[in-house]
Design an enzyme around this catalytic site. Structure first.
Site, PDB file in Angstrom:
ATOM      1  N   THR A   1       3.907  10.383   4.749  1.00 32.33           N
ATOM      2  CA  THR A   1       4.865  10.272   5.846  1.00 32.33           C
ATOM      3  C   THR A   1       4.457   9.102   6.747  1.00 32.33           C
ATOM      4  O   THR A   1       3.297   8.672   6.725  1.00 32.33           O
ATOM      5  CB  THR A   1       4.969  11.596   6.639  1.00 32.33           C
ATOM      6  OG1 THR A   1       3.677  11.942   7.118  1.00 32.33           O
ATOM      7  CG2 THR A   1       5.526  12.705   5.763  1.00 32.33           C
TER       8      THR A   1
ATOM      9  N   THR B   1       3.792   8.010  10.123  1.00 29.82           N
ATOM     10  CA  THR B   1       2.638   7.937  11.025  1.00 29.82           C
ATOM     11  C   THR B   1       1.358   8.340  10.319  1.00 29.82           C
ATOM     12  O   THR B   1       0.303   7.734  10.527  1.00 29.82           O
ATOM     13  CB  THR B   1       2.860   8.818  12.272  1.00 29.82           C
ATOM     14  OG1 THR B   1       4.040   8.360  12.942  1.00 29.82           O
ATOM     15  CG2 THR B   1       1.682   8.761  13.224  1.00 29.82           C
ATOM     16  N   CYS B   2       1.451   9.326   9.453  1.00 29.61           N
ATOM     17  CA  CYS B   2       0.269   9.807   8.731  1.00 29.61           C
ATOM     18  C   CYS B   2      -0.321   8.706   7.855  1.00 29.61           C
ATOM     19  O   CYS B   2      -1.549   8.546   7.792  1.00 29.61           O
ATOM     20  CB  CYS B   2       0.631  11.021   7.874  1.00 29.61           C
ATOM     21  SG  CYS B   2       1.412  12.352   8.812  1.00 29.61           S
ATOM     22  N   SER B   3       0.534   7.948   7.189  1.00 23.21           N
ATOM     23  CA  SER B   3       0.083   6.902   6.272  1.00 23.21           C
ATOM     24  C   SER B   3      -0.240   5.582   6.964  1.00 23.21           C
ATOM     25  O   SER B   3      -1.115   4.844   6.521  1.00 23.21           O
ATOM     26  CB  SER B   3       1.144   6.641   5.199  1.00 23.21           C
ATOM     27  OG  SER B   3       1.239   7.738   4.332  1.00 23.21           O
TER      28      SER B   3
ATOM     29  N   LEU C   1      -4.413   8.699   8.830  1.00 18.45           N
ATOM     30  CA  LEU C   1      -5.447   8.646   7.791  1.00 18.45           C
ATOM     31  C   LEU C   1      -6.198   7.312   7.801  1.00 18.45           C
ATOM     32  O   LEU C   1      -7.436   7.307   7.748  1.00 18.45           O
ATOM     33  CB  LEU C   1      -4.837   8.936   6.416  1.00 18.45           C
ATOM     34  CG  LEU C   1      -5.798   8.907   5.224  1.00 18.45           C
ATOM     35  CD1 LEU C   1      -6.960   9.886   5.404  1.00 18.45           C
ATOM     36  CD2 LEU C   1      -5.033   9.206   3.937  1.00 18.45           C
TER      37      LEU C   1
END
Length: 160
Positions: A46, A48-50, A54
């Site tokens: 997703t 923001t996550c990517s 992370l």
């Protein structure tokens, strides 16, 4: 009820990427006798996550080790195969331990479920980070909806 500082993490089984497939890991196996940072994301791949979450922890892994953190771990309500593909996509070697919570059991037991059904994503994990010492939560940083501040690698490093 949401987990709080001083609470012990619930015992669940995660699915973690391994060279030859997936490896089951329990909460105790990951956190017993160790000081760790655990961060959770709503979903692998997703935006923001990517793009930020992370990668921030990957890039700051050495700084966490310098601050006496034994393990930096990421959990998401995704299966271990998705976590493995995401780790490969993000260039994660061993900087971050990827913990698939495919059934959302951990998210449920710590009281940090996100209802993303309106986005077609079902039940997910809220975005948060915590500092854990020997399986007990020292500090907890839960994001407000739609934000990315207190669970970032930089913010958590400042709290150590």
């Amino acid at each position: 009820m949401t987990i709080q500082p001083g609470d012990k993490l619930p015992e669940v089984k995660f699915s973690s990427p391994a060279e030859d497939g997936l490896k089951p890991l329990t909460t105790s196996e990951v956190f017993a006798g160790k000081r760790a940072v655990l961060f959770a994301v709503p979903g692998a791949f997703t935006p923001t996550c990517s793009a930020r979450h992370l990668p921030g922890f990957r890039d700051q892994a050495k700084a966490f080790k310098f601050k006496t953190i034994d393990v930096v771990a990421c959990t998401s309500v995704n299966d271990g195969f998705v976590m493995k593909a995401w780790a490969k996509d993000q260039g994660i070697a061993d900087e971050v331990l990827m913990l698939g919570d495919g059934n959302g059991e951990f998210a449920e037991k710590v009281g940090l479920v996100l209802d993303a059904e309106g986005f077609g994503m079902g039940k997910r994990s809220q975005r948060y980070a915590m500092i854990v010492n020997d399986g007990v939560v020292e500090k907890l940083f839960v994001e407000a909806p739609g934000e990315f501040k207190v669970s970032s690698a930089d913010y958590v490093l400042e709290q150590l």
